[in-house]
Design a protein around this motif. Structure first.
Motif, PDB file in Angstrom:
ATOM      1  N   ASP A  57       0.808  -1.223   0.000  1.00 17.91           N
ATOM      2  CA  ASP A  57       0.000   0.000   0.000  1.00 17.91           C
ATOM      3  C   ASP A  57       0.843   1.276   0.000  1.00 17.91           C
ATOM      4  OD1 ASP A  57      -2.228  -1.616   0.016  1.00 17.91           O
ATOM      5  OD2 ASP A  57      -2.921  -1.000   2.012  1.00 17.91           O
ATOM      6  N   SER A  58       1.901   1.318   0.773  1.00 19.26           N
ATOM      7  CA  SER A  58       2.698   2.540   0.894  1.00 19.26           C
ATOM      8  C   SER A  58       3.502   2.840  -0.370  1.00 19.26           C
ATOM      9  CB  SER A  58       3.647   2.440   2.089  1.00 19.26           C
ATOM     10  OG  SER A  58       4.592   1.401   1.885  1.00 19.26           O
ATOM     11  N   MET A  59       3.670   1.856  -1.244  1.00 25.85           N
ATOM     12  CA  MET A  59       4.428   2.057  -2.487  1.00 25.85           C
ATOM     13  C   MET A  59       3.551   2.524  -3.644  1.00 25.85           C
ATOM     14  SD  MET A  59       6.815  -1.356  -2.284  1.00 25.85           S
ATOM     15  CE  MET A  59       7.405  -1.090  -3.934  1.00 25.85           C
ATOM     16  N   ILE A  60       2.253   2.481  -3.458  1.00 26.46           N
ATOM     17  CA  ILE A  60       1.300   2.779  -4.527  1.00 26.46           C
ATOM     18  C   ILE A  60       0.668   4.143  -4.259  1.00 26.46           C
ATOM     19  CG2 ILE A  60      -0.802   1.994  -5.696  1.00 26.46           C
ATOM     20  CD1 ILE A  60      -0.026  -0.861  -4.686  1.00 26.46           C
ATOM     21  N   PRO A  61       0.776   5.083  -5.208  1.00 29.35           N
ATOM     22  CA  PRO A  61       0.218   6.421  -4.980  1.00 29.35           C
ATOM     23  C   PRO A  61      -1.251   6.431  -4.546  1.00 29.35           C
ATOM     24  CG  PRO A  61       1.651   6.493  -6.868  1.00 29.35           C
ATOM     25  CD  PRO A  61       1.538   5.034  -6.463  1.00 29.35           C
ATOM     26  N   MET A  62      -2.057   5.521  -5.052  1.00 27.73           N
ATOM     27  CA  MET A  62      -3.463   5.490  -4.634  1.00 27.73           C
ATOM     28  C   MET A  62      -3.641   4.838  -3.274  1.00 27.73           C
ATOM     29  SD  MET A  62      -5.598   4.922  -8.172  1.00 27.73           S
ATOM     30  CE  MET A  62      -7.163   5.423  -7.468  1.00 27.73           C
ATOM     31  N   GLY A  63      -2.561   4.297  -2.693  1.00 23.47           N
ATOM     32  CA  GLY A  63      -2.591   3.783  -1.329  1.00 23.47           C
ATOM     33  C   GLY A  63      -3.203   2.416  -1.137  1.00 23.47           C
ATOM     34  N   GLY A  95      -2.723   1.885 -10.125  1.00 24.91           N
ATOM     35  CA  GLY A  95      -2.874   2.834  -9.039  1.00 24.91           C
ATOM     36  C   GLY A  95      -1.830   3.937  -9.023  1.00 24.91           C
ATOM     37  N   GLY A  96      -1.186   4.148 -10.171  1.00 24.13           N
ATOM     38  CA  GLY A  96      -0.179   5.202 -10.280  1.00 24.13           C
ATOM     39  C   GLY A  96       1.234   4.742  -9.949  1.00 24.13           C
ATOM     40  N   MET A  97       1.429   3.447  -9.769  1.00 22.77           N
ATOM     41  CA  MET A  97       2.746   2.952  -9.357  1.00 22.77           C
ATOM     42  C   MET A  97       3.846   3.249 -10.377  1.00 22.77           C
ATOM     43  SD  MET A  97       3.439  -0.659  -7.611  1.00 22.77           S
ATOM     44  CE  MET A  97       4.958  -1.051  -6.793  1.00 22.77           C
ATOM     45  N   THR A  98       3.519   3.329 -11.638  1.00 22.89           N
ATOM     46  CA  THR A  98       4.568   3.541 -12.651  1.00 22.89           C
ATOM     47  C   THR A  98       4.711   5.001 -13.075  1.00 22.89           C
ATOM     48  OG1 THR A  98       2.996   2.971 -14.408  1.00 22.89           O
ATOM     49  CG2 THR A  98       4.440   1.212 -13.601  1.00 22.89           C
ATOM     50  N   VAL A  99       3.997   5.918 -12.420  1.00 24.58           N
ATOM     51  CA  VAL A  99       4.150   7.340 -12.787  1.00 24.58           C
ATOM     52  C   VAL A  99       5.355   7.946 -12.109  1.00 24.58           C
ATOM     53  CG1 VAL A  99       1.730   7.684 -13.321  1.00 24.58           C
ATOM     54  CG2 VAL A  99       2.533   8.173 -11.038  1.00 24.58           C
TER      55      VAL A  99
END
Length: 99
Positions: A57-63, A95-99
């Motif tokens: 969760d903490s690694m993904i911008p959307m949480g 969830g924005g992980m690759t942005v």
């Protein structure tokens, strides 16, 4: 992170292959796209995290990690008429992980 070169190479190959094949088949009105899901709550994810659904969760911008239905809805969009002018694209559902 060491030892992931093969993984990164494979991911880039999917993107390149998607673009190349899309170009080949575009004039036949065949659309080729790729869906690139991030962490998604699947049985394999749960096995690899020891059942901790919140591990990343903490690694993904959307949480949070994604749900299988969210990836499915992205696929449904790409196979629908709503994406009739989309080809050669990669759609990240992460969830924005690759942005």
């Amino acid at each position: 992170m060491n030892g992931i070169a093969h993984y990164v190479a494979a991911k880039h190959a999917v993107v390149g292959l998607t673009k190349a094949v899309a170009k080949e088949y575009a004039n036949s009105n065949i659309r080729i796209n790729a869906v690139c899901p991030g962490a998604t709550e699947t049985p394999n994810y749960m096995r690899s995290t020891g059942g901790d659904v919140h591990l990343l969760d903490s690694m993904i911008p959307m949480g949070r990690i994604g749900q299988p239905q969210e990836v499915g809805k992205a696929v449904l969009f790409l196979v629908s008429d709503q994406s009739s002018y989309v080809t050669g694209s990669t759609l990240s559902v992460d969830g924005g992980m690759t942005v």
